[in-house]
Scaffold this active site. Sequence first.
Site, PDB file in Angstrom:
ATOM      1  N   PRO A 114      64.320  23.555  10.140  1.00  0.00           N
ATOM      2  CA  PRO A 114      64.400  22.170   9.640  1.00  0.00           C
ATOM      3  C   PRO A 114      64.278  22.108   8.119  1.00  0.00           C
ATOM      4  O   PRO A 114      63.313  21.580   7.560  1.00  0.00           O
ATOM      5  CB  PRO A 114      63.217  21.496  10.334  1.00  0.00           C
ATOM      6  CG  PRO A 114      62.198  22.593  10.470  1.00  0.00           C
ATOM      7  CD  PRO A 114      62.999  23.847  10.726  1.00  0.00           C
ATOM      8  N   LYS A 115      65.290  22.619   7.428  1.00  0.00           N
ATOM      9  CA  LYS A 115      65.210  22.828   5.988  1.00  0.00           C
ATOM     10  C   LYS A 115      65.829  21.679   5.201  1.00  0.00           C
ATOM     11  O   LYS A 115      66.897  21.173   5.545  1.00  0.00           O
ATOM     12  CB  LYS A 115      65.908  24.142   5.615  1.00  0.00           C
ATOM     13  CG  LYS A 115      65.234  25.364   6.219  1.00  0.00           C
ATOM     14  CD  LYS A 115      65.860  26.650   5.723  1.00  0.00           C
ATOM     15  CE  LYS A 115      65.090  27.864   6.231  1.00  0.00           C
ATOM     16  NZ  LYS A 115      65.577  29.109   5.645  1.00  0.00           N
TER      17      LYS A 115
END
Length: 244
Positions: A114-115
Amino acid sequence: MLKDEVIKQISTPLTSPAFPRGPYKFHNREYFNIVYRTDMDALRKVVPEPLEIDEPLVRFEIMAMHDTSGLGCYTESGQAIPVSFNGVKGDYLHMMYLDNEPAIAVGRELSAYPKKLGYPKLFVDSDTLVGTLDYGKLRVATATMGYKHKALDANEAKDQICRPNYMLKIIPNYDGSPRICELINAKITDVTVHEAWTGPTRLQLFDHAMAPLNDLPVKEIVSSSHILADIILPRAEVIYDYLK
């Protein structure tokens, strides 16, 4: 470009992909981890089923990737939540912020990390290990630890790194309806620990609408570690499909 050549490409743009093919090897990857106690009700709001929360704990982390094949040099920060899936303990990766576009792209496209874009830093200030995270121009986290005060057992450090990582992969159809909604697992197994330390630690989180780390507030520091290691990033696998 012929069709059979198109389907061989890993990403776009076709003639200059956002990232190269792996494997992605990290040399002297530097970890600053802080496990802290938080509010259980806050955790219940963000941890997706079927993951189960064992204790009201969060791991705040800053990682300096000094030498990464294909991706270069960058720094990453975020929060992970200790959970279990079918009895297997691991960490749910809640949110991650980093300063390297290829690493953001490969993490989101080839896996499910989840960047988002952020500006973390990890450095030594006199006798103190310091980790900071800025979102835009605003500070959202400051972490400090006494520099190399006490050696940490290498096996304990390896166990910290080799826990399963659970992530959500969400990709919509072009009309916005669900296309992919999966729970993903990736576990690091190829690791060599060079150094591992601990020391007195503090962590401050600050409110921010777009980087809401402080929605999981710090109540008590439980443990901390400073680790240098070589790793190879593992391939991810689907362990749960929300659409089936």
